[in-house]
Design an enzyme around this catalytic site. Structure first.
Site, short mmCIF file in Angstrom:
data_model
loop_
_atom_site.label_atom_id
_atom_site.label_comp_id
_atom_site.label_asym_id
_atom_site.label_seq_id
_atom_site.Cartn_x
_atom_site.Cartn_y
_atom_site.Cartn_z
N TRP A 98 0.86 -1.19 -0.16
CA TRP A 98 -0.08 0.02 -0.04
C TRP A 98 0.78 1.22 0.10
O TRP A 98 0.64 2.19 -0.66
CB TRP A 98 -1.04 0.09 1.12
N ASP A 151 -2.05 6.48 6.62
CA ASP A 151 -2.79 5.55 5.96
C ASP A 151 -3.14 4.56 7.14
O ASP A 151 -2.42 3.66 7.53
CB ASP A 151 -2.34 4.87 4.78
N LYS A 181 -12.07 -2.26 6.51
CA LYS A 181 -11.42 -3.28 7.28
C LYS A 181 -12.01 -3.14 8.80
O LYS A 181 -12.31 -4.25 9.32
CB LYS A 181 -10.08 -2.69 7.40
#
Ligand SMILES: *Cc1c(COP(=O)(O)O)cnc(C)c1O
Length: 360
Positions: free
Chosen positions: A102, A172, A196
């Site tokens: 990511w 993030d 998530k």
């Protein structure tokens, strides 16, 4: 009705209480005679829902007044472009720390618009640790520093923040938001896809310091400017109304559980149960160095691909689903987000012990 223990990395488990409340309110929410899905986003009924969601998030995360909370679409992946477009505007350069898939994607997107400096990377050991970060490694004239706070695929997390001087940190937090206490005032901006640890796919929460908003690069599309959404209370266009409503129910659930500090204690207990067994086992091994292990995503391997596949198949048959590891790490991964009960982790560990005994 039978529910499985779902160890998916995302979309992932939601608290049963939240699902049941959504079910109860499905046809008639708050006496409106409508499902939230059917409401105009401009109605006073819906305004009350989004206002309450924001107020509850502010409360549980103790978000200071000089931060805006935005409910956006496009997933965390759209933030990878919005961040350089909106914040890479003064010196048109930023520092990125590479700790997995990511963060690499975030950095690649930023390179399209601004100069990017890779401060450090843990690629040399398959991202199994968080690099040591020292103030001298950062550029004093960077517009911001980007980190991936919890690495969903590799199972690492930051346990302290780097000292970047006056340069704002952008994080993030897709796979750890609401899982442990964080001091929001230490960040310029925090973002997280909901699917998530916060709610259904379709909404991305952005928490951004007000003074950083408003100076986007000229080429920035209207929809990709934070100012567009900040000035319109996340209602410039139709927001993901139902996803925001479910997130609001999750925030209420967290408050009822005793807040994020109480949830963090449970998360630490769950993670310790799993890692302690992995460290003691002769068959299974955790892939991450002990000090950087995620509370949310725990990858592990047997070292034998056939045995891994057998474990995944047998665990699935026993009601533990989505334990297959990400293709880039192999083996297994147990994602144990807030909604995974302690009993779920305990049952998994018991199952692993039994599997180990049967397959010596
Ligand atoms: C899942 C994930 C993403 C991508 O999220 P989307 O909402 O699918 O765009 C980005 N960063 C992290 C840390 C993730 O776990």
């Amino acid at each position: 009705m039978s529910r499985v223990y779902n160890f998916s990395a995302g979309p992932s488990m939601l608290p049963v209480e939240v699902l049941e409340r959504a079910q109860k309110e499905m046809l008639d929410c708050n006496g409106s005679g409508q499902s939230v899905m059917e409401m105009s986003h401009r109605s006073k009924e819906y305004q009350a829902i989004i206002d309450k969601a924001e107020a509850n998030l502010r409360k549980i995360m103790e978000i200071p007044d000089n931060y805006k909370v935005l409910f956006l679409q496009g997933g965390a992946s759209t933030q990878f472009a919005m961040i350089p477009l909106n914040f890479g505007t003064k010196n048109k350069k930023a520092d990125y720390v590479t700790t997995g898939v990511w963060s690499k994607k975030a950095m690649a997107e930023a390179k399209k618009y601004i100069e990017v400096n890779e401060v450090a990377s843990s690629a040399d050991k398959t991202f199994s640790y968080i690099p040591e970060l020292d103030k001298s490694m950062f550029s004093p004239d960077a517009d911001y520093v980007h980190i991936t706070y919890n690495n969903t695929i590799y199972g690492t997390r930051y346990t302290s923040l780097p000292d970047t001087g006056d340069v704002p940190i952008i994080a993030d937090m897709s796979s750890m938001i609401l899982s442990e206490v964080v001091d929001v005032s230490k960040f310029g901006m925090i973002y997280a896809g909901a699917q998530k640890n916060m709610g259904p796919a379709g909404v991305t929460v952005v928490i951004v310091r007000e003074d950083l908003i408003g100076d986007a690069l000229d080429i920035t599309p209207t929809m990709l400017k934070y100012s567009t959404h900040a000035e319109n209370g996340s209602m410039f266009n139709t927001p993901p109304t139902y996803a925001i409503y479910i997130c609001g129910l999750v925030y209420e659930w967290i408050e009822k559980m005793g807040g994020i500090a109480a949830i963090q204690k449970i998360n630490e207990e769950k993670a310790a149960m799993l890692y302690d067994y992995l460290d003691a086992s002769d068959m299974f091994n955790a892939t991450v160095v002990a000090k950087d292990r995620s509370l949310m995503n725990a990858p592990f391997v047997t070292g034998n691909e056939e045995l891994d596949a057998k474990f995944v198949a047998e665990s699935k048959a026993a009601g533990f689903v989505n334990l297959k590891g990400h293709r880039s790490v192999g083996g297994m991964r147990a994602s144990i987000y807030n909604a995974m009960p302690v009993e779920g982790v305990k049952a998994l560990v018991d199952f692993m012990k039994k599997f180990e005994a049967e397959n010596k």
